[in-house]
Scaffold this active site. Sequence first.
Site, short mmCIF file in Angstrom:
data_model
loop_
_atom_site.label_atom_id
_atom_site.label_comp_id
_atom_site.label_asym_id
_atom_site.label_seq_id
_atom_site.Cartn_x
_atom_site.Cartn_y
_atom_site.Cartn_z
N GLY A 1 116.71 19.39 135.71
CA GLY A 1 117.82 20.19 136.24
C GLY A 1 117.93 19.95 137.74
N GLN B 1 117.52 21.86 140.15
CA GLN B 1 116.39 22.45 140.89
C GLN B 1 115.07 22.19 140.16
OE1 GLN B 1 116.11 23.52 143.82
NE2 GLN B 1 118.21 23.91 144.47
N SER B 2 114.92 21.01 139.59
CA SER B 2 113.71 20.67 138.84
C SER B 2 112.48 20.55 139.74
CB SER B 2 113.95 19.34 138.12
OG SER B 2 112.72 18.77 137.70
N ASN B 3 111.42 21.30 139.39
CA ASN B 3 110.14 21.16 140.09
C ASN B 3 109.51 19.80 139.79
OD1 ASN B 3 109.96 23.91 141.17
ND2 ASN B 3 109.74 24.52 139.03
N ALA C 1 111.08 16.96 139.11
CA ALA C 1 111.76 15.91 139.88
C ALA C 1 111.26 15.91 141.32
CB ALA C 1 113.27 16.13 139.84
#
Length: 333
Positions: free
Chosen positions: A71, A73-75, A77
């Site tokens: 997403g 706001q992916s942690n 990524a």
Amino acid sequence: MFKNLPRVRWVHGPTPLVRADKLSDRFGFDLWVKRDDATGGVEAGNKVRKLEFLIGDAIAQGADTLITCGGIQSNHARATAVLAASLGLKCVLALSVTDTSAPLPCSGNVLIDRMVGAKLRLFDQTQWDRRVDLMHELAREVSASGGRPYVIPGGGSNGLGALGYVEAMREVREQLDAGIAGGEAFDLIVHACGTGGTAAGVALGAGLYGVAPVVRPMAVCDDAAYFHAAIASVIREARELVPALPVPAAVRVDERGKGPAYAVASVEQRRFLVEVARAQGWVLDPVYTGKALYGLAQAAGEDGALAGKRVLFVHTGGLPGLLAQGEELEGVL
Ligand SMILES: *Cc1c(COP(=O)(O)O)cnc(C)c1O
């Protein structure tokens, strides 16, 4: 156990194992927390443990570009982007957004992705449903321009990534053997579940090292049937990779923390986040850890069987996700 597998040593371990006194009193069981929000600095959280093995494999294969997805706001990524920059690798992130023409946010995880120079590719929901194909298309683009890509699945969740959580359970076993947390095994392990990779590794490691007989992943999206299948599939992959892995602990996915939608917390969940922060100084996030502890609080109220038990909560990180939701939280402060 995994001495023959390539691995980038990155976790600032062992992460602390501490008792949550105020919350133990409130819930009526003995609550301990594995502070995996402290696996590192800006890259911290559960993903670093998986990336030790995944990036180890990428480097062993001669890759120079990591590709992954999540997403906006992916942690996961963000952790991948930070490790890539730290290790001199390039990074391409396939991120899902509701509107590909809206301006790119400059907060939370995506701010960090941009700071460390990851290349961002935005996809809408329809494209996102084909994310595995999309990542392979991105890999072909990288190869066509002379790079050497390595594709990491969403959440770093495959058999190889899950080994990071088998190692986390070894760490807990060593802490118990050193007399921390009273030295005895736990009755139950609880943590936030978004793709199932952490749950797979925790279940395998908890079984292997006798940390707890039962794991209760708290779903933050999808449903229990989806996760039971996803977790079983990652467990199978890990056991194909490392046949010496024994039978995992029992996995019982719980949906009580899920809330309205992925990355959306209900007003009760947002109020709970603030209560926990004030009661115990624990700043959880509204996407993962806050929902998981909320689910556990619901279980404590509804499920008499938890009374007096020894529960291990794995704090999987996620602080930048909180920092991206200041506006949503303003009403409950
Ligand atoms: C990704 C993530 C999880 C979920 O882990 P999975 O292995 O994807 O199920 C939990 N907490 C945080 C903070 C995360 O970033």
